[in-house]
Design an enzyme around this catalytic site. Structure first.
Site, PDB file in Angstrom:
ATOM      1  N   TYR G  22      41.164 -32.531  -1.704  1.00 39.50           N
ATOM      2  CA  TYR G  22      40.158 -31.488  -1.509  1.00 39.50           C
ATOM      3  C   TYR G  22      40.385 -30.227  -2.339  1.00 39.50           C
ATOM      4  CZ  TYR G  22      39.086 -34.461   2.441  1.00 39.50           C
ATOM      5  OH  TYR G  22      38.750 -35.526   3.212  1.00 39.50           O
ATOM      6  N   HIS G 100      29.488 -33.722   0.709  1.00 41.22           N
ATOM      7  CA  HIS G 100      30.903 -34.077   0.864  1.00 41.22           C
ATOM      8  C   HIS G 100      31.630 -33.730  -0.423  1.00 41.22           C
ATOM      9  CE1 HIS G 100      30.455 -36.415   4.619  1.00 41.22           C
ATOM     10  NE2 HIS G 100      29.257 -36.670   4.142  1.00 41.22           N
TER      11      HIS G 100
END
Lengths: 143, 143, 143, 143, 143, 143, 143, 143, 143, 143, 143, 143
Positions: G22, G100
């Site tokens: 991430y 996402h």
């Protein structure tokens, strides 16, 4: 007529193990009962217990090389994953009757050795074995 | 001792249908053979053929209300989806022996009625029926 | 040439039931249309409606014992679980053509009787039946 | 009336490939037979063979842009994974009849292009094609 | 900066095919719109249509051998079974953005090429392409 | 003895694509190595690269019509969905050896073309090809 | 134009949690970046973090009752089992864009909320959010 | 208001069969109880028992052709494979309420006829029937 | 008699959300209607709305510790994954009636909380709730 | 160079068991043939037969502790459930080549030990073993 | 050493809920027992009960930001669908021990949070917790 | 108190086999460590290694016939298909604790012997064994 009867993994504990499923007759009592029944039918019965799948395979090849004419087996613990045993039973020329004391279908179990059997008897407890002697006798000498 | 023997859907064509699987003995010949065998065992055998699952259900309830003491059945065409028949067999108090001429397990078929059976015999052709008479006899009168 | 045409469960309500799928031609109108078409092809057509799978099975065995030479069937309600019917169709020597008015594949339905068919026609509505007469005629008299 | 008939992957080897399944009629013989049948019905038949799914797609878009009024196809090798072909058939306005020589359902195969078909004919060998011409003729000119 | 934009199988029919899903903008109109947008972003856009998966693969290898710096693709008809295309996209060093006009997830479709993508945009119709140009621009020149 | 060796989709990028899986030998280097090995075995090797499944199918039919005596193929990108290719390989009379550089089983991949192979070699990298020449030589001239 | 941006379960730990997936941008930094981008587009952005699915549902109903015109959400921890959230998003009239940071498809994850989205953007890290603002702006004011 | 209440396969044995699941109220006692309840609601109740799925289908078509205004059914043994019955219930215009005495969901059973029901009540034993009369009354005369 | 009625996730939007499925009666109108019906039956009804599964669990434990005698619930958004709620309902001694406005079975949905219910009513819209009051009243005071 | 060659369960019956699958060469003849081939390649070959999976495991650990440099194995009967054998092969540092006489993929069998193999050869009958010696020789001494 | 011990959904009812599975020790008694055990090991134990998955997530992030050094949790009701909780446990640096009172494997349940655990203990009832304190102590201070 | 500790297939290679998973402690070192720990707890520990499932079964029956009071086992290689071992463990009266060094759940493995265990400990490496001694001690002498 010589018949090999194999008692698969865990059968040595018959009468002690889960008696609500398998009854209280012990392995020794069952052997006596079957030898008597075999005598009545003039079958020469060779009863063998083993917990090792590979040992059962060797027993069957030995029987096939000798003068044994049929195999009766309760695969018991080999029922679930005895693929090598199944291939062995397919490899030999001997008729094979598979026996179980409980009704496998009701318990949702699928026997991997059963496809190699000429016939299949289950659910009658000790009586399953008695019926199997009657069956193997006919399969070995169909006339 | 009165026994109900049900021949399920398609059994009327025994001996004609797929003889390489089911042999050439016809339904009539099988009936004669079984009546004789039953006579020897002093069983009163009531053989019924039906192609209708609901009719088989009614036969079993009638038997249960009467003096029949056991049921032997080859579900045949009802093997695959006879769920109502299975519930019926569970509902009645009669011992039930299921019979198939071929080794269902080898053919990969699962009998939906088998979980309701006390015992299960398959793969011996005509001999399957003979063994089933021996079995039901013992189940009905265990002593 | 005598042909048995079976209309399976629910076909009696043709023209009334789900007309957006099956059209508005009624069972009686379809019968008239097919009798006319059969007449043109010199086929003797025996049209039968039944909601009972076992009754359809009996019709087919009767046809096979008689002088019927082919079977056309829309299994309709028997499409989903007609295993006994499938075994029956495999058992008899008669050529069998399966017919559906709608495109089963598009609706994700798998016919359990279709594996017993010589050929399979679906999706053309009333025309499916007309094509099936042409097909069974050829199968019955291939030369 | 102009009809596009596509023979999918491997159809060029008809008559040579697995003759126990597909017969011994060659692709050339089938073409002649269908041209004759089409002539009788006054259909202008354009028969095309291709092993490339994308080429079949282009043929169909070309047909849709031109004056072709219907498509008949044996997807053959495209049956298993021809998803792009299926989307193409859904995209165009032309009626589509799907044809197979063997009974796909019996072989357990599911056609991915069939959901795009108006109707579906399988299992009649060469006769499947003849029936498809009769069917497409009706679909194109319903009155 | 040179970008290859591939329109997969069936995209040539955009605006004509299933307009309720894909809108009425034609392929030519979309091309003009994207060339203009690309001009604004100083991207040199090479738009290619193909119905052949193998041709798309060759285009990508050619691009990788040349001075192209990124790939945008709507796999369209290749979405379902384009495994070879997926392996190709993994093989080359070029960043890849996958684009779909409709929300694939809602339709229950799983793209087999998507695992090879740096990023995935779907459901915005024509806007999906515009967003993809913005995305590939950033991926190619991250600073 | 003439052998057709097909390199399926993506093989043209050998040595560049995922070298940690496929090594750094390029397609050209592999060709040279195999031509030399073939020369030593007096095999006439025809090496062909294609990204189009239908093109591979046509190559095989051409080979079968000519004097080619065996096929070796690395299906590569066709491994996952090459059903039409599989049907083609079953249709021709030529022995077929399938080759993969990596151990497919370890990667959980199932080759759809492998059921059409006489034999299957995988996991040895470049050596897989060398072994395949030895194998096809024996299959073509078994004595 | 007022937009609700929901950061689902675990997003508060952005920049700390699994940075190899991430990145290292923290939640606070991302908020600043998005407020700036929103300002440039004259969007009034209301950013909310929550670990409770039911709280996210209440936020959306509140937004729908107020003057909010669109929803952007990264369902994050709600991706796997957020069925109630999905039903909520279907219930309100607001356009919804799902975002996402990673390519879900590559990771084999299926978002249960995605079917309720107008469009879906994934795999571009922080850029996914920037693209989503561009997308929601167009969806809210299509002209 | 005339209502048809069908008791499916095995319901005739109510009170005898598996009383730990179904209680000890017999079929006759239940009939009396329901006739009384129906009288109180001024419903004319026609209670029918059948073990034959096809017979149930015929009853429903007869009811639809007559002046019956609603159907209540406990499919019982038809729950598992009554696909033809389901199609029948979809075909007629009558509102249908499905009733089961036990909580099917807890037992992991899926009713194939339930998708054709306007409403579904299960798990309340005898009370399930009483509630179903209240429900069908409202469905038939919604004002 | 005190009854807890829980309206699960999304029920607050009743009458607004998907009215073609759930009708136009609002939550407030439904509450009034049920309070009136409860009054008629002398039930003390405590209606609670929540979007948080854990909150519903706490409500049920509080009810169980107090003088509440039964629970009626429409799990709504908790239907799909409310496993913790199911365990809670199994843990308490209170009878539980599950209610749904639509026919879940037709929509292919399986309620994970239903196995904990004494009974299950679905498909009757607002009437489902009215029937559930009648049912819980009987379950709480069976005599 | 010392190589351990293990013949798994049932291989002792080679030449006798299912000769239509495995040919008529006996185990003894195969041993002679392989010893000769090994001699030509200056490999010291230690051939072992066993029906016990655990014995095969012990052989491999013994080999790994000694001076053996590679393992060739036909798992035969251990192919289906030899998970412990697979873990053992992964545990040791020795290169492993897996050999099968028949094309496992065609028979739909998945080898559980194959993921532990460096390479995999199947389908060439006796030739499979010869190729495996060539392969293990290269793996052991890659230069 | 500070340890967070989370008791998941439904644990507040310990000793009351399904005592045949979970025993009669109440939550309060368990807390006392664990505080005493923790004292003996010089662990500072923070025991928290929650029915809300999102609240458990927030507790863990708070602990991670503070001076807590390990997490022990019985996910209880979160075991089945606690995907967000699992992602949270993976996100933080704290060692995590998962505890269940019953043998989950025997009950056929798969914990979705367990993959995030350093270790897993189940089946020992109250003893499971005691063992977990011993385990977390070692994990936190491995030397 | 006498305890049987069985180390299943492949455990003899502990410390050598996959050390990144299982650590570098050897079997001999682990034995010493456990004997010491057992001594401290006044347990008489009988440690046995075996690669043969049937041998493990025999060890357990011998223990059950003797004065052993509990079994600890790491099934290791028997984890995947040790069905016979599972039946054996169910057959004997001895409490059984199952131990694994790695977190099986994270690796997606399901132990077939675990359903026979009183309790299950996994994921703590060497510490798993230490915890198991503490556990079996309590199970054997609960007071």
């Amino acid at each position: 007529v010589k018949i090999l009867l194999i008692q698969g993994a865990n059968m040595e504990y018959l009468g002690i193990r889960e008696p609500e499923l398998y009854g209280t007759t012990t392995a020794a009592e069952l052997d006596a009962l079957l030898m008597e029944e075999a005598g009545r039918r003039r079958l020469h019965l060779d009863i063998r217990y083993t917990n090792l799948e590979g040992e059962a395979i060797s027993m069957i090849y030995d029987a096939d090389r000798g003068d044994t004419e049929g195999v009766v087996m309760n695969p018991a613990g080999f029922t679930y994953a005895g693929y090598a045993l199944r291939d062995c039973l397919k490899a030999v020329a001997l008729p094979y009757v598979e026996v179980h004391m409980t009704n496998l279908v009701r318990r949702g179990t699928r026997s991997v050795t059963a496809p190699a059997a000429g016939g299949f008897i289950c659910g009658f407890g000790i009586l399953s074995y008695v019926l199997s002697l009657s069956a193997i006798e006919k399969l070995v000498a169909p006339l």
